[in-house]
Design an enzyme around this catalytic site. Structure first.
Site, short mmCIF file in Angstrom:
data_model
loop_
_atom_site.label_atom_id
_atom_site.label_comp_id
_atom_site.label_asym_id
_atom_site.label_seq_id
_atom_site.Cartn_x
_atom_site.Cartn_y
_atom_site.Cartn_z
N GLU A 254 33.81 -18.14 69.81
CA GLU A 254 32.99 -16.95 70.01
C GLU A 254 32.88 -16.28 68.64
O GLU A 254 33.82 -15.64 68.18
CB GLU A 254 33.63 -16.02 71.04
CG GLU A 254 33.81 -16.63 72.42
CD GLU A 254 32.50 -16.93 73.13
OE1 GLU A 254 31.45 -16.37 72.71
OE2 GLU A 254 32.51 -17.70 74.10
N CYS A 288 30.28 -7.94 67.68
CA CYS A 288 29.51 -9.15 67.39
C CYS A 288 28.11 -9.10 68.02
O CYS A 288 27.17 -9.71 67.50
CB CYS A 288 30.26 -10.39 67.87
SG CYS A 288 30.70 -10.37 69.62
#
Length: 486
Positions: A254, A288
């Site tokens: 991720e 993110c």
């Protein structure tokens, strides 16, 4: 200061709290005022090995334990988090510089994911598949991979550690967790303490607080873990993936993002402004999924920009322990310098600063930039801080091209008065996730979470977590007699 920083400033290996044996300490600082929170002697390669060996020993019995019995641990862990929410909030504020709003957001999601893990223990389903051979029965079992190594980041450390640790444990695996060195307590020791108090048997969850300067690639090269779940930058993720592949391990990555929030000409402007400001500036932009780029139809650019800038100017910057604060400190001085440098680089390239925030220690005020040259590298990289780029476009085709003009593909959003127009737009963007008439920052327990391109490999949450942390085993049974040609 929370007692966590004195009580939990240790390694947690094979069910025991103990100091590391390295030759130096990781110093845990409050990023807002520089207060020393804890000093933790780092774990060595030998302790990484001890943690993995302990996990390997403990996993066999745990994997054979009734799923309903495993589920009880997660139910108790959830109650512990609810009971200790005030102390955990205090720790998030102190160690991360997270605001009250951010801490509440992180804890809400952490509890949701634990609730899902309660059910996840019961989720894997075995199958019997047909065979072209008479008398043969094909059984397909979903079984734990064994041991999972988890490397978590500094921005949402409690949540993002739990996102891998909880499902991996629920599915019958053991785990070794390496938190980021800037968040060793909230991202590591605290997670271990919650599960220890919830009755998780010793050895099933181990936490090693260390640094690659000490252990190199030992954490990911070690022969015991079969899966490495990493959350962090694409630069480090590329290295993790390379080492995992060379050692025949599965990696779940991720990684970073460079999301676009797109405002079409029929959008509700006030609502789009609210979504864009939150999507860019939540947790100082250290997310993110944050909307690095705000794309606005040229016909509404002036009105949107005026409203966006006005709202950004209202964001209170300062002490994260003040409930009114929206923008607290970034995690460390290196991040602060990098963000300030990006703003100055953009201006040097010809950008206009509609809001030009200053930097004091780790407090980085919001900036809003427009007229960034289309060929600027800044538009294609992740800016992990409170800096927004406003970019006009002339039609949807151009908006799609700009949104896709990045190596990343994590999240995004589009605002429009026509939902199906928004869905059609979303289908054209190369991302793992996209949202119509909402922000770019979302996570839910059941939906597959992950990105395309440099934003990662694999997915977490719900059924995809089952796929990530189990493997399939085929066992055939011949009820008759097979024919052998010799």
């Amino acid at each position: 200061m929370s007692s966590y920083f004195t009580d939990l400033a240790q390694q947690y290996i094979d069910g025991e709290w103990r100091p590391g044996t390295g030759s130096w300490d990781i110093i845990d600082f409050n990023p807002y005022d520089g207060e020393k929170l804890a000093s933790i002697t780092i774990a060595t390669v030998d302790e990484v090995d001890e943690a993995y060996r302990a996990a390997e020993r403990a996993q066999k019995a745990w994997g054979a334990t009734n799923a309903y019995t495993r589920r009880a641990v997660f139910e108790k862990a959830l109650r512990i988090i609810e009971e200790r929410e005030a102390e955990i909030t205090e720790a998030i504020i102190a160690e991360l510089g997270g605001t009250h709003l951010k801490a509440g957001f992180e804890l809400h999601l952490a509890k949701e994911f634990l609730r899902e893990s309660v059910q996840l223990a019961l989720r894997p389903e075995d199958k019997i598949l047909p065979s072209p051979t008479d008398g043969k029965e094909n059984r397909l079992y979903k079984v734990p991979v064994g041991v999972v190594g988890v490397i978590s980041p500094f921005n949402f450390p409690f949540l993002l550690s739990l996102k891998s640790v909880a499902p991996a444990l629920a599915l019958g695996n053991a785990v070794v967790l390496k938190p980021h060195q800037n968040t060793p307590i909230v991202g590591g020791s605290l997670v271990a303490k919650v599960f220890e108090d919830a009755g998780l048997p010793g050895g099933l969850l181990n936490v090693v607080i260390t640094d690659i300067a000490e252990i190199g690639d030992a954490f990911i090269e070690h022969p015991v873990p079969k899966v490495i779940s990493f959350t962090g930058s694409d630069k480090v993720g590329r290295h993790v993936a390379t080492v995992c592949a060379a050692n025949f391990k599965r990696s779940v990555l991720e990684l970073g993002g460079n999301s676009a929030l797109v405002v079409l000409d029929d959008a509700d402007l006030d609502y789009a402004v609210d979504a864009a400001v939150f999507s860019r500036y939540v947790h100082q932009g250290q997310v993110c999924m944050a909307a690095n780029r705000i794309l606005v139809d040229r016909s509404i650019e002036a009105e949107f920009t005026e409203k966006f800038v006005a709202k950004v100017r209202t964001l209170k910057v300062g002490d994260p322990s003040d409930p009114q604060t929206i923008i607290g400190p970034v995690i460390n001085s290196s991040q602060a310098d990098a963000i300030s440098g990006a703003v100055e680089q953009a201006i040097a390239e010809g950008a206009t600063a509609l809001v030009h925030g200053t930097t004091t220690d780790n407090l980085v005020e919001p900036s809003v930039l427009t007229d960034v040259p289309a060929d600027s590298a800044l538009l294609r990289q992740e800016i992990f801080g409170p800096v927004a780029f406003l970019i006009p476009f002339d039609d949807e085709e151009e908006a799609v091209r700009i949104a896709n003009d990045t190596p990343y593909g994590l999240s995004g959003a589009v605002h429009t008065g026509d939902i199906e127009r928004g869905v059609n737009f979303a289908k054209q963007i190369d991302t793992g996730m996209f949202h119509v008439n909402d922000g770019t920052v979302h996570d839910e327990p059941l939906v597959p979470f992950g990105g395309e391109k440099h934003s990662g490999i694999g997915r977490l949450n719900g059924e995809t977590a089952v796929d990530s942390f189990t493997t399939q085993k085929w066992i055939s049974v011949q009820h008759g007699r097979s024919f052998f040609p010799f």
